[in-house]
Design a protein around this motif. Sequence first.
Motif: not given
Length: 802
Positions: A172-181, A100-104, A60-63
């Motif tokens: 600005x709205x960004x999302x990060x997947x909570x997945x297998x990674x 792309x830089x923060x893998x969103x 979250x902080x990264x996003x």
Amino acid sequence: MRFRSLESRIVTLFLVLIVAVQVAGLLVIQRGIDNNARLSIGAELNNGAKVFRRLLDQNAQSLRFGARLLARDTAFLAAIGNNDEGDRATIESALENSGRRIKASLSMLIGEDRRIGATTNPKQSAALEQIALSMLDAAEAADGANGIAIVDHRPYQIVAMPIKAPITIGWIVMTFPIDRQLANDMREVTSLHTTVLTRDPQGRWLQAGSTFVGPSAQAVVDQLQALPAAPAGPFDMTVETAQYSARLTPIGEDNGSTASVLLARSIDEATAEYRRLERWLVGLTLGGIFVSALAIVLAAKRIAQPISALAVTAKRLEEGDYKVPIDSTREDEIGALAHAFDAMREGIAKREQEIRRLAYWDTLTNLPNRAQFVLLLNDALPEAQRREEHLYVLMMDLDRFKHVNDVMGHSFGDALLRQVAGRLQLLLANRRQSSAQVARLGGDEFAVLLPAANLDAAQMMAYEILQALETPLSLEDQMVDIGAGLGIAGYPEHAADGETLLSMAEVAMYAAKQRTEGPVVYDPAMDKSSAKSLSLLTELRNAAEGNQFRLHVQPKISLASGQVVGMEALVRWVHPERGNVFPDEFIPFAEQTGFIRILTRWVMERSAELCRELAGRGHHLKVSVNLSTRDLLDQDLPAKFADLLSRHKLGPGSFCLEITESAIMDDPVRAQQTLERLSAMGLDLSIDDFGTGYSSLAYLKRLPVNELKIDKSFVLNMEHDEGDTKIVRSTIDLGHNMGLRVVAEGIESEAVWRLLADLGCDQGQGYFMSRPIPADQLVPWLEKWQAPLAAAAVEGAVSYAK
């Protein structure tokens, strides 16, 4: 080594103890291992939950950091401000590069009109539009906001950042997947299996990413689906064949769906080191048990073998071999036991014959006792059956033997029993009844066994026995007159086994004692009579509990004035099936069984209630209540009367207690003590049925009585029988000379009334005045009563009340 031997038991006992201790130790260790493993796993799962939340916070902080950089980029701000088609491409490019830089997985711009202005994933933007709009106000107030969104059953971290220039011109709205990674990252950091899950509003679990692969991942979902509710704490689950301890941690909710992470730790892996230690302990335990078993077997042989030898010796002693040698050379406890066995062998040999004599022979008369007689009878029955012969048992019980014991003493009674035994033996010897057996069954009971005899011979023998006992016995210069009741029972007429035959002879014997008409042969009706008596006692108890008794009274009249001065309380039984039962049918039985005390208490209570009721209506009458022998022997009777008078608020002058002469003479000392206590309370006492007993006048004059009741047998015919008149006159004079009130029973005519009045009799009762009437009819009777003498004075005629 036999299993039931002492040696085997010693070995078994100690082996069981050792094995039990070792197994208990192993169980404690295993339980400790499991508890420590559980505690360790629980701590790991708790820490894992914290670590996972820290990873989410870091993402979250990264996003937020990436979104903040983009929101402050001057070129990006300028492009937003121009808002033309060329700048739109610039905005989208900036969103894509920054994400792309923060893998969103998604970057989008929401304008100040709260609509999506640009996005890197239009489909995902449409799904996230609602939650993104709900976060704008919080993001503007706190310079950024983050949350969890669920799109297509997959959880995402979502961050909203306001764009200010200097006022807010968009977000600005960004999302990060909570997945297998993320699950793999968690696995690398904590070694915990991690599974990301979502649950839709219908309760279905779906996997969004897991460190489990293939069927294992699906097994996790299936087990969660089988649970009735999401577990709140640690729980166990099986993945394929491995056991895991797991913890389910919620991480967010979106529109009724929830996102959770399942952390799992392998129990086998956590306890692997402990299991190796446990295997070592098991090996050491088995080795210790083996060594201990060898030592126990050797010790048991050392202890048990000499005892086994003594057991063999004891077996031979049991068989009657008292010459068997016993080795008592050892100096230890076994040697002492062997020495005791040797002494016991000598003692047993001396006492066995004496014990047998005591067990089967009566020491007083040297006759067979009951046990021996039963053996003889049981031996004779098969022989009689084989020869098709009859066999008879004669049982007798001496009359007045208790009286002899009480008066002359037990030593005199023992001598009497020896003489009776001698007469019976002499009688059988004179008749040359070699096969007949006489025995003393106990107390003053004797029995004679007559094999190969018919009923006539048995009865003849019975008469001869009774005749022999009728001759007075001379003991210590005392002549004792004694008889017996004798019963007869035979095989095969009455019974086919010894105990039953004895029982039937005993029933016949008691019947003979009651009839006093010589020997009695058993009849099945005798047992029916006993059953009837038992039934009667049960019915009497039910009658008391079911309120079947009724109180009747018979007035007592002053013969001089014709005034009603008292009443006699009587009990009647209204049976639900047999109707009215006469007192003669149940009073004697009640006296025999002791039920008379309950009956007397019932009469006392009802009489007291009636006295109180009559006193309230102005009728002060003295009620007479009959007392039995058992009542007089009750030492608590005065206290019971005191309680009765207190409860019903009556004076002692309200009662007159009637006692028969025979009841007094059964135990004169105790009877006088009870009567003196009752008299001291102020209660009147009356001698009922006077003249029919065998009491001594010298004794009666010492009793504290107030009244004599002349028995009706002297009153009924006194107008026609001069002898009865003389007896009545003498009794009246005797009573008056002793200062007693005299009452006559059985007055059935006016002539008898007048005759008794002329003789000076004080009171009377009988059918001429009134039959016994129910207690509730007494008041109407009193209101109608007119004495014949008073009526004659007024009307010149006689009115008879019956």
